[in-house]
Design a protein around this motif. Structure first.
Motif, mmCIF file in Angstrom:
data_model
loop_
_atom_site.group_PDB
_atom_site.id
_atom_site.type_symbol
_atom_site.label_atom_id
_atom_site.label_comp_id
_atom_site.label_asym_id
_atom_site.label_seq_id
_atom_site.Cartn_x
_atom_site.Cartn_y
_atom_site.Cartn_z
ATOM 1 N N ALA A 189 0.831 -1.207 0.000
ATOM 2 C CA ALA A 189 0.000 0.000 0.000
ATOM 3 C C ALA A 189 0.863 1.253 0.000
ATOM 4 O O ALA A 189 0.571 2.222 -0.711
ATOM 5 C CB ALA A 189 -0.931 -0.004 1.209
ATOM 6 N N SER A 190 1.927 1.233 0.756
ATOM 7 C CA SER A 190 2.825 2.385 0.810
ATOM 8 C C SER A 190 3.515 2.608 -0.540
ATOM 9 O O SER A 190 3.642 3.747 -1.001
ATOM 10 C CB SER A 190 3.864 2.178 1.903
ATOM 11 N N ALA A 191 3.943 1.518 -1.171
ATOM 12 C CA ALA A 191 4.605 1.639 -2.471
ATOM 13 C C ALA A 191 3.639 2.175 -3.528
ATOM 14 O O ALA A 191 4.018 3.031 -4.347
ATOM 15 C CB ALA A 191 5.163 0.287 -2.903
ATOM 16 N N GLU B 130 1.701 9.284 -5.923
ATOM 17 C CA GLU B 130 2.099 10.651 -5.582
ATOM 18 C C GLU B 130 3.181 11.186 -6.507
ATOM 19 O O GLU B 130 3.245 12.399 -6.759
ATOM 20 C CB GLU B 130 2.580 10.711 -4.131
ATOM 21 N N THR B 131 4.037 10.294 -7.000
ATOM 22 C CA THR B 131 5.101 10.740 -7.907
ATOM 23 C C THR B 131 4.619 10.873 -9.344
ATOM 24 O O THR B 131 5.393 11.299 -10.210
ATOM 25 C CB THR B 131 6.305 9.782 -7.851
ATOM 26 N N GLY B 132 3.375 10.492 -9.598
ATOM 27 C CA GLY B 132 2.799 10.715 -10.912
ATOM 28 C C GLY B 132 2.918 9.574 -11.898
ATOM 29 O O GLY B 132 2.753 9.793 -13.095
ATOM 30 N N ARG B 133 3.207 8.381 -11.408
ATOM 31 C CA ARG B 133 3.272 7.257 -12.348
ATOM 32 C C ARG B 133 1.893 7.022 -12.946
ATOM 33 O O ARG B 133 0.888 6.974 -12.239
ATOM 34 C CB ARG B 133 3.755 5.992 -11.640
ATOM 35 N N SER B 134 1.840 6.855 -14.248
ATOM 36 C CA SER B 134 0.552 6.747 -14.939
ATOM 37 C C SER B 134 -0.069 5.359 -14.833
ATOM 38 O O SER B 134 -1.272 5.203 -15.080
ATOM 39 C CB SER B 134 0.722 7.114 -16.415
ATOM 40 N N ASP B 135 0.703 4.343 -14.467
ATOM 41 C CA ASP B 135 0.161 2.988 -14.391
ATOM 42 C C ASP B 135 -0.516 2.680 -13.057
ATOM 43 O O ASP B 135 -1.022 1.579 -12.851
ATOM 44 C CB ASP B 135 1.259 1.958 -14.673
ATOM 45 N N VAL B 136 -0.545 3.638 -12.128
ATOM 46 C CA VAL B 136 -1.173 3.451 -10.820
ATOM 47 C C VAL B 136 -2.364 4.392 -10.711
ATOM 48 O O VAL B 136 -2.223 5.605 -10.837
ATOM 49 C CB VAL B 136 -0.162 3.731 -9.677
ATOM 50 N N SER B 137 -3.528 3.804 -10.454
ATOM 51 C CA SER B 137 -4.727 4.637 -10.333
ATOM 52 C C SER B 137 -5.046 4.918 -8.868
ATOM 53 O O SER B 137 -4.587 4.211 -7.969
ATOM 54 C CB SER B 137 -5.923 3.950 -10.993
ATOM 55 N N LEU B 138 -5.826 5.941 -8.659
ATOM 56 C CA LEU B 138 -6.240 6.295 -7.304
ATOM 57 C C LEU B 138 -7.055 5.164 -6.674
ATOM 58 O O LEU B 138 -6.923 4.887 -5.473
ATOM 59 C CB LEU B 138 -7.053 7.596 -7.318
ATOM 60 N N ALA B 139 -7.862 4.491 -7.472
ATOM 61 C CA ALA B 139 -8.675 3.380 -6.956
ATOM 62 C C ALA B 139 -7.785 2.262 -6.418
ATOM 63 O O ALA B 139 -8.054 1.705 -5.340
ATOM 64 C CB ALA B 139 -9.587 2.846 -8.047
ATOM 65 N N GLU B 140 -6.708 1.947 -7.130
ATOM 66 C CA GLU B 140 -5.776 0.911 -6.659
ATOM 67 C C GLU B 140 -5.140 1.310 -5.335
ATOM 68 O O GLU B 140 -4.998 0.486 -4.425
ATOM 69 C CB GLU B 140 -4.677 0.671 -7.693
ATOM 70 N N VAL B 141 -4.765 2.567 -5.240
ATOM 71 C CA VAL B 141 -4.130 3.067 -4.018
ATOM 72 C C VAL B 141 -5.094 2.989 -2.839
ATOM 73 O O VAL B 141 -4.728 2.529 -1.756
ATOM 74 C CB VAL B 141 -3.626 4.519 -4.218
#
Length: 103
Positions: A51-53, A59-70
């Motif tokens: 979860a932290s990763a 937060e660093t803006g990677r496009s492959d990570v969505s807010l829903a996943e976080v």
């Protein structure tokens, strides 16, 4: 207490003593429990690291990570930690109960 009740209690104690002596001695069950508990704690720790990763990646803006996943990973980490905390509380309560028993 009457003599009949005392004799019945003594007979029950003798029977239980014989039954307890006839049972095989358990192996290293405490090691298995400790290993299971450690594995559970490690799993909770891994969930929190994931979860932290994901949070850091978002937060660093990677496009492959969505807010829903976080958010889902964060909630999974929170729920697993709360469950582990409740297990710890139950173990502490059981320990206190055992230690308060009179011999």
């Amino acid at each position: 207490m009457s003599d009949i009740h005392i004799n019945q209690v003594l007979a029950q104690m003798r029977t239980m003593s014989i039954e307890a002596g006839a049972k095989p001695v358990a192996g290293n069950d405490s090691g298995e429990f400790a290993a299971m508990l450690k594995d559970s704690i490690d799993a909770v720790n891994q969930t929190q690291k994931t979860a932290s990763a994901l949070s850091t990646a978002f937060e660093t803006g990677r496009s492959d990570v969505s807010l829903a996943e976080v958010m889902i990973a964060s909630q999974k980490a929170q729920v697993s930690f709360q469950a582990m905390l409740q297990v710890r509380n139950k173990l502490v309560d059981a320990y206190k109960d055992v230690m308060s028993m009179s011999m």
